[in-house]
Design a protein around this motif. Structure first.
Motif, PDB file in Angstrom:
ATOM      1  N   GLU A  46       0.800  -1.223   0.000  1.00 43.91           N
ATOM      2  CA  GLU A  46       0.000   0.000   0.000  1.00 43.91           C
ATOM      3  C   GLU A  46       0.833   1.273   0.000  1.00 43.91           C
ATOM      4  OE1 GLU A  46      -3.357   0.218  -0.205  1.00 43.91           O
ATOM      5  OE2 GLU A  46      -3.272  -1.951  -0.547  1.00 43.91           O
ATOM      6  N   HIS A  47       2.105   1.186   0.365  1.00 48.29           N
ATOM      7  CA  HIS A  47       2.849   2.409   0.668  1.00 48.29           C
ATOM      8  C   HIS A  47       4.119   2.606  -0.147  1.00 48.29           C
ATOM      9  CE1 HIS A  47       0.103   2.833   3.985  1.00 48.29           C
ATOM     10  NE2 HIS A  47       0.462   1.665   4.476  1.00 48.29           N
ATOM     11  N   LEU A  48       4.438   1.687  -1.070  1.00 45.26           N
ATOM     12  CA  LEU A  48       5.678   1.791  -1.827  1.00 45.26           C
ATOM     13  C   LEU A  48       5.408   1.667  -3.322  1.00 45.26           C
ATOM     14  CD1 LEU A  48       7.923  -0.548   0.341  1.00 45.26           C
ATOM     15  CD2 LEU A  48       7.949   1.950   0.344  1.00 45.26           C
ATOM     16  N   THR A  49       6.297   2.238  -4.115  1.00 41.44           N
ATOM     17  CA  THR A  49       6.234   2.103  -5.565  1.00 41.44           C
ATOM     18  C   THR A  49       7.633   1.838  -6.111  1.00 41.44           C
ATOM     19  OG1 THR A  49       5.630   3.231  -7.621  1.00 41.44           O
ATOM     20  CG2 THR A  49       6.447   4.608  -5.870  1.00 41.44           C
ATOM     21  N   ALA A  50       7.728   0.901  -7.048  1.00 41.59           N
ATOM     22  CA  ALA A  50       8.992   0.584  -7.704  1.00 41.59           C
ATOM     23  C   ALA A  50       8.991   1.181  -9.104  1.00 41.59           C
ATOM     24  CB  ALA A  50       9.184  -0.926  -7.776  1.00 41.59           C
ATOM     25  N   ARG A  51      10.134   1.724  -9.508  1.00 39.96           N
ATOM     26  CA  ARG A  51      10.252   2.425 -10.793  1.00 39.96           C
ATOM     27  C   ARG A  51      11.394   1.781 -11.584  1.00 39.96           C
ATOM     28  NH1 ARG A  51       8.552   7.821 -10.703  1.00 39.96           N
ATOM     29  NH2 ARG A  51      10.546   8.581 -11.468  1.00 39.96           N
ATOM     30  N   PHE A  52      11.060   1.307 -12.793  1.00 35.39           N
ATOM     31  CA  PHE A  52      12.010   0.585 -13.628  1.00 35.39           C
ATOM     32  C   PHE A  52      12.262   1.380 -14.910  1.00 35.39           C
ATOM     33  CE2 PHE A  52      10.039  -2.441 -10.873  1.00 35.39           C
ATOM     34  CZ  PHE A  52      11.049  -3.329 -10.535  1.00 35.39           C
ATOM     35  N   PRO A  53      13.479   1.891 -15.119  1.00 41.28           N
ATOM     36  CA  PRO A  53      13.763   2.660 -16.332  1.00 41.28           C
ATOM     37  C   PRO A  53      13.405   1.886 -17.595  1.00 41.28           C
ATOM     38  CG  PRO A  53      15.549   2.903 -14.760  1.00 41.28           C
ATOM     39  CD  PRO A  53      14.636   1.859 -14.197  1.00 41.28           C
ATOM     40  N   LEU A  54      12.774   2.582 -18.527  1.00 40.86           N
ATOM     41  CA  LEU A  54      12.307   1.962 -19.760  1.00 40.86           C
ATOM     42  C   LEU A  54      13.406   1.809 -20.803  1.00 40.86           C
ATOM     43  CD1 LEU A  54       8.920   3.858 -20.227  1.00 40.86           C
ATOM     44  CD2 LEU A  54       9.174   1.412 -19.871  1.00 40.86           C
ATOM     45  N   ALA A  68      21.166  10.328  -8.352  1.00 42.18           N
ATOM     46  CA  ALA A  68      20.923  11.768  -8.483  1.00 42.18           C
ATOM     47  C   ALA A  68      19.432  12.068  -8.371  1.00 42.18           C
ATOM     48  CB  ALA A  68      21.470  12.269  -9.817  1.00 42.18           C
ATOM     49  N   GLU A  69      18.604  11.226  -8.968  1.00 42.29           N
ATOM     50  CA  GLU A  69      17.154  11.393  -8.880  1.00 42.29           C
ATOM     51  C   GLU A  69      16.691  11.278  -7.427  1.00 42.29           C
ATOM     52  OE1 GLU A  69      13.727   9.648 -11.632  1.00 42.29           O
ATOM     53  OE2 GLU A  69      14.448   8.145 -10.204  1.00 42.29           O
ATOM     54  N   ALA A  70      17.240  10.318  -6.699  1.00 37.49           N
ATOM     55  CA  ALA A  70      16.869  10.147  -5.290  1.00 37.49           C
ATOM     56  C   ALA A  70      17.279  11.358  -4.462  1.00 37.49           C
ATOM     57  CB  ALA A  70      17.505   8.871  -4.735  1.00 37.49           C
ATOM     58  N   ALA A  71      18.458  11.905  -4.741  1.00 35.68           N
ATOM     59  CA  ALA A  71      18.913  13.078  -3.992  1.00 35.68           C
ATOM     60  C   ALA A  71      18.004  14.272  -4.260  1.00 35.68           C
ATOM     61  CB  ALA A  71      20.358  13.413  -4.375  1.00 35.68           C
ATOM     62  N   VAL A  88      13.421   5.593  -1.129  1.00 36.58           N
ATOM     63  CA  VAL A  88      13.523   4.529  -0.123  1.00 36.58           C
ATOM     64  C   VAL A  88      14.734   3.632  -0.375  1.00 36.58           C
ATOM     65  CG1 VAL A  88      12.362   2.516   0.888  1.00 36.58           C
ATOM     66  CG2 VAL A  88      11.028   4.551   0.264  1.00 36.58           C
ATOM     67  N   ALA A  89      14.911   3.163  -1.620  1.00 34.18           N
ATOM     68  CA  ALA A  89      15.989   2.198  -1.890  1.00 34.18           C
ATOM     69  C   ALA A  89      16.274   2.161  -3.382  1.00 34.18           C
ATOM     70  CB  ALA A  89      15.593   0.805  -1.400  1.00 34.18           C
ATOM     71  N   ILE A  90      17.428   1.581  -3.734  1.00 34.62           N
ATOM     72  CA  ILE A  90      17.784   1.284  -5.118  1.00 34.62           C
ATOM     73  C   ILE A  90      18.041  -0.208  -5.212  1.00 34.62           C
ATOM     74  CG2 ILE A  90      19.469   1.620  -6.967  1.00 34.62           C
ATOM     75  CD1 ILE A  90      19.815   4.476  -6.021  1.00 34.62           C
ATOM     76  N   GLY A  91      17.337  -0.855  -6.145  1.00 33.44           N
ATOM     77  CA  GLY A  91      17.483  -2.284  -6.332  1.00 33.44           C
ATOM     78  C   GLY A  91      18.506  -2.622  -7.396  1.00 33.44           C
ATOM     79  N   GLU A  92      18.876  -3.892  -7.452  1.00 32.67           N
ATOM     80  CA  GLU A  92      19.878  -4.377  -8.397  1.00 32.67           C
ATOM     81  C   GLU A  92      19.211  -5.081  -9.574  1.00 32.67           C
ATOM     82  OE1 GLU A  92      22.975  -3.663  -8.081  1.00 32.67           O
ATOM     83  OE2 GLU A  92      22.836  -2.790  -6.070  1.00 32.67           O
ATOM     84  N   PRO A  98      17.661  -5.860 -16.715  1.00 30.55           N
ATOM     85  CA  PRO A  98      19.114  -5.689 -16.732  1.00 30.55           C
ATOM     86  C   PRO A  98      19.672  -4.477 -16.004  1.00 30.55           C
ATOM     87  CG  PRO A  98      18.191  -4.890 -18.788  1.00 30.55           C
ATOM     88  CD  PRO A  98      17.030  -5.418 -17.985  1.00 30.55           C
ATOM     89  N   LEU A  99      18.817  -3.646 -15.389  1.00 29.90           N
ATOM     90  CA  LEU A  99      19.283  -2.372 -14.840  1.00 29.90           C
ATOM     91  C   LEU A  99      18.935  -2.236 -13.359  1.00 29.90           C
ATOM     92  CD1 LEU A  99      18.142   0.060 -17.700  1.00 29.90           C
ATOM     93  CD2 LEU A  99      20.429  -0.909 -17.350  1.00 29.90           C
ATOM     94  N   PRO A 100      19.631  -1.331 -12.659  1.00 29.06           N
ATOM     95  CA  PRO A 100      19.159  -0.945 -11.328  1.00 29.06           C
ATOM     96  C   PRO A 100      17.774  -0.299 -11.430  1.00 29.06           C
ATOM     97  CG  PRO A 100      21.408  -0.184 -11.704  1.00 29.06           C
ATOM     98  CD  PRO A 100      20.877  -0.634 -13.034  1.00 29.06           C
ATOM     99  N   TRP A 101      17.072  -0.268 -10.313  1.00 28.98           N
ATOM    100  CA  TRP A 101      15.724   0.294 -10.259  1.00 28.98           C
ATOM    101  C   TRP A 101      15.535   0.931  -8.894  1.00 28.98           C
ATOM    102  CZ3 TRP A 101      12.671  -2.665  -6.734  1.00 28.98           C
ATOM    103  CH2 TRP A 101      13.240  -3.888  -6.353  1.00 28.98           C
ATOM    104  N   SER A 102      14.498   1.714  -8.752  1.00 32.07           N
ATOM    105  CA  SER A 102      14.364   2.482  -7.514  1.00 32.07           C
ATOM    106  C   SER A 102      13.036   2.200  -6.826  1.00 32.07           C
ATOM    107  CB  SER A 102      14.481   3.986  -7.805  1.00 32.07           C
ATOM    108  OG  SER A 102      13.425   4.415  -8.639  1.00 32.07           O
ATOM    109  N   VAL A 103      13.003   2.500  -5.533  1.00 29.92           N
ATOM    110  CA  VAL A 103      11.791   2.373  -4.731  1.00 29.92           C
ATOM    111  C   VAL A 103      11.538   3.711  -4.048  1.00 29.92           C
ATOM    112  CG1 VAL A 103      10.610   1.151  -2.870  1.00 29.92           C
ATOM    113  CG2 VAL A 103      12.247  -0.077  -4.335  1.00 29.92           C
ATOM    114  N   GLN A 104      10.297   4.177  -4.125  1.00 31.75           N
ATOM    115  CA  GLN A 104       9.877   5.405  -3.461  1.00 31.75           C
ATOM    116  C   GLN A 104       8.599   5.133  -2.671  1.00 31.75           C
ATOM    117  OE1 GLN A 104       9.175   8.323  -6.520  1.00 31.75           O
ATOM    118  NE2 GLN A 104      11.349   8.615  -6.980  1.00 31.75           N
TER     119      GLN A 104
END
Length: 301
Positions: A46-54, A68-71, A88-92, A98-104
């Motif tokens: 309910e409280h998190l979203t993952a973002r995967f670069p296209l 840089a986006e997180a900062a 919140v975090a950066i995933g592997e 194939p890329l890192p991804w982020s959590v907000q």
């Protein structure tokens, strides 16, 4: 929407989350329907979203971009009266992605592509408050980075020429070319760079009952032309609320006209580029261009 675009499924997101963030294991993963052009979005619980670069890229460069986006996103948190995501975090890479991804954090709400605030004076007042509060964030000596919108309009002349040629059959190209010819050499003005959100488009603005409740995609926050966030006047507002925004921000004629030019630059490129791959994006861009053309005609008469 882009050549070689990357895809990620709910099953893959679940696998990545379970493997890398065991504290969230078992939370339901659901893909989010979005007009976004940079990331695929998934909700985690309910409280998190993952973002995967296209778009494909070098994993280390993508990681630096995500950091840089997180900062930038963190810099905006708590600086305005409106809700914004928190990093919140950066995933592997993994599970076929194939890329890192982020959590907000997830910011609830309905965006302006669904709940159109264009006629709302209250929304215009809210938007002005947001822009002023962002401008009040100290630049700490930073100036425009030189990438994207926010420097000088002339820097985008080549892209605009490409966009004009690609818009035949979609837009009134002679009209658009004439408008751009009056904008491209607008002077930058003497005002120093100030902090801007840099992407106040309908999909990044959350609305409830005609009022602004939240702002998404704060990763582009940076110093830039003070007129840059005025793109929102044309992307989001009809004539009367637009004037309310202008008066609240106390814009002089040059700054206001330059803001209109930045909105034109963004919309002209989006209208043709996303015509087939993201029709919703193309539609709001065309609406922006119609607003600008109408305003330019009424101003000239």
């Amino acid at each position: 929407m882009h050549p070689g675009q990357l895809a990620v499924s709910a099953a893959a997101v679940q696998e990545l989350v379970d493997a890398q963030f065991p504290q969230w294991r078992g939370l339901r993963v659901a893909m989010v329907d979005s007009q976004g052009t940079v990331n695929t979005i998934a909700r985690i619980g309910e409280h998190l979203t993952a973002r995967f670069p296209l778009q494909p890229g070098d994993p280390q460069e993508v990681r630096r971009w995500l950091e840089a986006e997180a900062a930038a996103t963190a810099e905006l948190v708590g600086r305005t009266r409106f809700a914004t995501p928190e990093p919140v975090a950066i995933g592997e890479p993994g599970a076929g992605y194939p890329l890192p991804w982020s959590v907000q954090t997830w910011v609830p709400g309905v965006d302006a592509t669904v709940a159109d605030p264009g006629e709302s004076v209250g929304f215009a007042q809210d938007l002005a408050a947001f822009i002023l509060e962002v401008r009040a964030i100290p630049t700490q000596g930073r100036t425009f980075s030189g990438g994207g919108r926010g420097g000088t309009l002339r820097d985008h002349a080549e892209w605009m020429a490409t966009s004009l040629e690609a818009s035949h059959g979609l837009l009134d190209v002679p009209l658009m070319r004439g408008l751009w010819s009056e904008m491209v050499d607008l002077p930058r003005g003497d005002a120093p760079d100030v902090m801007n959100h840099c992407d106040l488009i309908p999909g990044n603005v959350l609305v409830r009952e005609g009022r602004l409740t939240g702002i998404l995609d704060a990763g582009g926050l940076q110093p830039a032309d003070p007129a840059l966030d005025l793109v929102s006047a044309w992307h989001l507002l009809e004539e009367t609320p637009r004037q309310v925004l202008r008066e609240a921000l106390e814009c002089d004629a040059l700054e206001w006209t330059r803001g209109r030019a930045w909105a034109f630059q963004q919309a002209l490129g989006a209208a043709w580029y996303y015509q087939d791959s993201n029709p919703g994006m193309s539609r709001w861009a065309q609406r922006t261009l119609n607003r600008i053309a109408t305003d330019a005609t009424s101003t000239a008469s």
